[in-house]
Design a protein around this motif. Structure first.
Motif, short mmCIF file in Angstrom:
data_model
loop_
_atom_site.label_atom_id
_atom_site.label_comp_id
_atom_site.label_asym_id
_atom_site.label_seq_id
_atom_site.Cartn_x
_atom_site.Cartn_y
_atom_site.Cartn_z
N PRO A 1 34.41 50.73 17.77
CA PRO A 1 33.14 50.38 18.43
C PRO A 1 33.30 49.33 19.53
CG PRO A 1 32.79 50.59 16.07
CD PRO A 1 34.27 50.73 16.30
N HIS A 2 34.13 48.30 19.29
CA HIS A 2 34.27 47.26 20.32
C HIS A 2 34.96 47.81 21.56
CE1 HIS A 2 38.47 46.79 18.94
NE2 HIS A 2 38.68 46.21 20.11
N GLN A 3 35.85 48.81 21.39
CA GLN A 3 36.52 49.40 22.54
C GLN A 3 35.55 50.24 23.38
OE1 GLN A 3 39.60 51.29 20.08
NE2 GLN A 3 41.16 50.09 21.15
N MET A 4 34.66 50.98 22.70
CA MET A 4 33.65 51.75 23.43
C MET A 4 32.69 50.81 24.15
SD MET A 4 33.97 54.96 23.63
CE MET A 4 32.40 55.13 24.44
N ALA A 5 32.32 49.72 23.49
CA ALA A 5 31.43 48.74 24.12
C ALA A 5 32.09 48.15 25.36
CB ALA A 5 31.06 47.65 23.12
N LEU A 6 33.39 47.90 25.27
CA LEU A 6 34.13 47.35 26.41
C LEU A 6 34.16 48.35 27.57
CD1 LEU A 6 35.88 44.98 27.40
CD2 LEU A 6 37.86 46.14 26.42
N LEU A 7 34.41 49.62 27.26
CA LEU A 7 34.42 50.66 28.28
C LEU A 7 33.04 50.82 28.93
CD1 LEU A 7 36.62 53.36 26.52
CD2 LEU A 7 37.14 52.28 28.72
N ASN A 8 32.00 50.83 28.12
CA ASN A 8 30.65 50.99 28.66
C ASN A 8 30.26 49.81 29.55
OD1 ASN A 8 29.97 53.50 27.53
ND2 ASN A 8 29.40 52.57 25.58
N SER A 9 30.63 48.62 29.12
CA SER A 9 30.33 47.43 29.93
C SER A 9 31.03 47.49 31.28
CB SER A 9 30.75 46.18 29.16
OG SER A 9 30.56 45.03 29.94
N GLU A 10 32.30 47.90 31.29
CA GLU A 10 33.04 47.99 32.54
C GLU A 10 32.50 49.11 33.43
OE1 GLU A 10 36.07 47.06 35.39
OE2 GLU A 10 34.88 46.00 33.87
N ALA A 11 32.14 50.24 32.81
CA ALA A 11 31.58 51.35 33.59
C ALA A 11 30.25 50.97 34.22
CB ALA A 11 31.41 52.58 32.70
N GLU A 12 29.45 50.21 33.51
CA GLU A 12 28.18 49.72 34.06
C GLU A 12 28.44 48.82 35.27
OE1 GLU A 12 24.28 48.97 34.85
OE2 GLU A 12 24.99 50.43 33.36
N ARG A 13 29.43 47.94 35.15
CA ARG A 13 29.78 47.06 36.27
C ARG A 13 30.24 47.87 37.48
NH1 ARG A 13 33.74 45.27 38.97
NH2 ARG A 13 35.27 46.47 37.78
N TYR B 1 40.43 48.17 32.31
CA TYR B 1 40.29 48.19 30.85
C TYR B 1 41.44 47.38 30.25
CZ TYR B 1 40.32 49.89 26.03
OH TYR B 1 40.31 49.97 24.65
N VAL B 2 41.08 46.30 29.57
CA VAL B 2 42.08 45.43 28.94
C VAL B 2 41.70 45.26 27.48
CG1 VAL B 2 43.20 43.18 28.93
CG2 VAL B 2 42.49 44.20 31.11
N ASP B 3 42.60 45.66 26.60
CA ASP B 3 42.37 45.52 25.16
C ASP B 3 43.71 45.27 24.48
OD1 ASP B 3 40.92 45.58 22.69
OD2 ASP B 3 41.75 47.59 22.35
N GLY B 4 43.93 44.03 24.04
CA GLY B 4 45.22 43.70 23.44
C GLY B 4 46.35 43.84 24.45
#
Length: 571
Positions: A227-239, A254-257
């Motif tokens: 869920p946190h990865q999808m939230a990160l992707l959605n936030s970046e796509a919105e930006r 996209y940066v995760d770990g």
């Protein structure tokens, strides 16, 4: 006091009619926009708005958004250990807006005009009205969003015999309305739309394109994302979507770990990615024009509202379809709530609005299931008989006689549907009603039943069936519509919501900053992440002092630093 409320998929607003004009009421953070997000913090307190939105990334399992799309359905959302229906989550947004309005006006707010997508069906409208009641508001009227936009643009003050088209593309819904002004009456000629098309779909298209083009290199699959990865992707796509409104290209990061990916997308590529969505935008426009019997040349004005109309690809599409540039001089995020405030002024009979009369239309065809006889004398069941056609001006009352299939039939089982398909299986069942018939002998063979539909200004339906021979009447109360809440469920919701601890309004700014710093910590790496950690510690220390002035000074300073780090204000 009556207020106007735009209960949006992405953001919500509240406004009031004062001194002859609409005034948008700021929330506790001083913003006009309140994100339509709800979250539960670690103490179980309810957070609404910006603080909740920033927790989408850090606490996705305790945060909800986009629930307007599920209004009037059985869909449930789990936040931590609690389960909510969309009506309940919407009521928390409305309760927050109500508190903001009462703080601003210095008096209780008990009534509201709430806007809904023009294409909302009866169940969705009832769910919206219920959300208002759960928030402690008497819903004076549900106003179609494109009609509200027309009021915001002052089109009701234009000359007679003028037609205009309003295109409303919000975060989650798309509406088209064609309106006509004549003799002081603003009449909706036709409406169409798509309840599952909005700016969020363009965001999702960007996410999917990124996953298809870049994420496969890192063996990232959508169905495996946390869920946190999808939230990160959605936030970046919105930006990225927002950046493309003012720039020719943007960088999707996209940066995760240990995973770090980048993808450059330009407007031409974005248009190609979203081509299926743009096609879905065209179809309702064409349908509304056909229903209204108009050509593009007949339209005096074409108006764009809704935050998603900022996208250049949408503006170009509309200009190409209409052969001219549309108007968008009223703030697209604020047009709907301004119109709702105008309607509130009409309701309060403000002198500045005395001469305007509003009409609206039924967005879906309403009718009953019947059987029809073929050439062989056999009956085919499941046929839809329209009683009120779509785009009929409301309030409206229409009737249609129906007959039993044979003399031995004792009961007519009326099944009420809405939709546009000839077969009822492709339409939406609203309810059913059993009508008892007299015998053929008692009625002298006259056993027809008159079925009357009445559709009011709130888009709510009443059905009455009258046995003509005896004048026996049967009224239909549509309570068990799919997705509608029962009386017991409503009572339970009121009790549940009353027991929820709402985060105090005066703490909203502090909660919002903490949530924002938590989001930034997850988004950043290295030195920037350490800086955010230091800011968080400084602010937590300030909160422990319980000194309002010291807290305010640190909060304002850190908010400015956060704006610089993100390169833009938070709203």
């Amino acid at each position: 006091m009556i207020v106007g409320i735009d209960l949006g998929t992405t953001n919500s607003l509240v406004a009031v009619w004062q001194d002859g004009h609409a005034v948008i009421i700021p929330n506790s953070l001083g913003h006009h926009l309140t994100p339509s997000c709800v979250s539960l913090d670690d103490n179980g307190d309810v957070l609404v708005g910006l603080a909740a939105r920033d927790r989408m990334l850090s606490h996705p399992s305790q945060t909800a958004a986009l629930f307007k799309r599920y209004m009037g359905t059985q869909h449930e959302v789990r936040l931590g250990k609690r389960v909510f229906r969309p009506e309940e989550l919407s009521s928390l947004i409305l309760k927050s807006l109500k508190a903001d309005a009462e703080h601003y006006l210095g008096q209780p707010v008990t009534e509201a005009i709430i806007t809904v997508p023009a294409y909302f069906n009866d169940v969705q409208r009832k769910a919206t009205k219920l959300a208002g009641e759960l928030a402690g508001l008497k819903v004076e009227r549900l106003l179609n969003e494109p009609t509200a936009a027309a009021l915001a643009y002052g089109l009701h003050q234009g000359g007679d015999d003028s037609q205009f088209l309003v295109l409303d593309l919000g975060g989650g819904t798309f509406d088209i309305s064609i309106l006509e002004m004549f003799s002081g009456v603003m009449e909706v000629r036709a409406t169409a739309g798509d309840n599952h098309l909005g700016g969020e779909d363009f965001v999702d298209a960007l996410v999917q394109a990124f996953l298809d083009r870049e994420a496969t290199k890192a063996a990232i699959k959508r169905d495996k994302l946390q869920p946190h990865q999808m939230a990160l992707l959605n936030s970046e796509a919105e930006r990225v979507k927002r950046e493309l409104t003012s720039s020719e290209q943007a960088m999707f990061r996209y940066v995760d770990g240990d995973t770090s990916l980048e993808w450059t997308v330009d407007n031409a590529e974005f248009e190609k990615i979203t081509a299926p969505l743009l096609k879905r935008l065209r179809e309702p426009v064409e349908r509304a024009m056909r229903d209204a019997g108009l050509r593009v040349a007949d339209l005096q004005e074409i108006v764009l509202v809704g935050g998603a109309t900022r996208m250049p690809i949408v503006h170009r599409l509309v200009a190409k379809m209409m052969g001219r540039f549309p108007r968008r001089d009223v703030h697209p995020d604020e047009a709907i709530v301004i119109g709702a405030a105008v309607q509130a002024g009409l309701k309060m009979q403000d002198a500045a609005l005395d001469d305007v009369v509003m009409t609206d239309v039924c967005p879906y065809t309403l009718g009953v299931e019947v059987a029809e006889k073929n050439n062989l004398g056999q009956y085919r069941h499941g046929i839809f008989l329209p009683v009120i056609e779509r785009n009929t001006v409301i309030p409206a009352s229409r009737s249609h006689p129906i007959s039993p299939l044979n003399d031995e039939q004792k009961v007519v089982a009326l099944r009420i549907f809405q939709g546009e398909s000839r077969e009822v299986k492709d339409n939406v069942l609203l309810g059913s009603l059993d009508v008892t018939l007299p015998s053929a002998k008692e009625s002298n063979g006259w056993r027809d039943v008159d079925v009357r539909f009445t559709y009011d200004l709130n888009g709510l339906i009443e059905v009455e069936a009258t046995v003509l021979a005896t004048q026996q009447r049967y009224a239909l109360v549509i309570e068990q519509t799919p997705g509608a809440m029962t009386t017991q469920e409503i009572a339970h919701s009121l009790e549940k919501l009353a027991n929820l601890k709402i985060s105090p309004r005066e703490q909203a700014e502090n909660k919002a900053l903490l949530a924002r710093l938590g989001r930034l910590y997850q988004q950043m790496l290295g030195q920037e992440r350490q800086i955010v950690s230091d800011w968080t510690r400084v602010f937590e220390n300030a909160l422990e002092t319980q000194e309002p002035r010291a807290i305010q000074q640190v909060r304002e300073q850190l908010s400015g630093y956060a704006d610089q780090l993100e390169g833009r204000p938070v709203l």
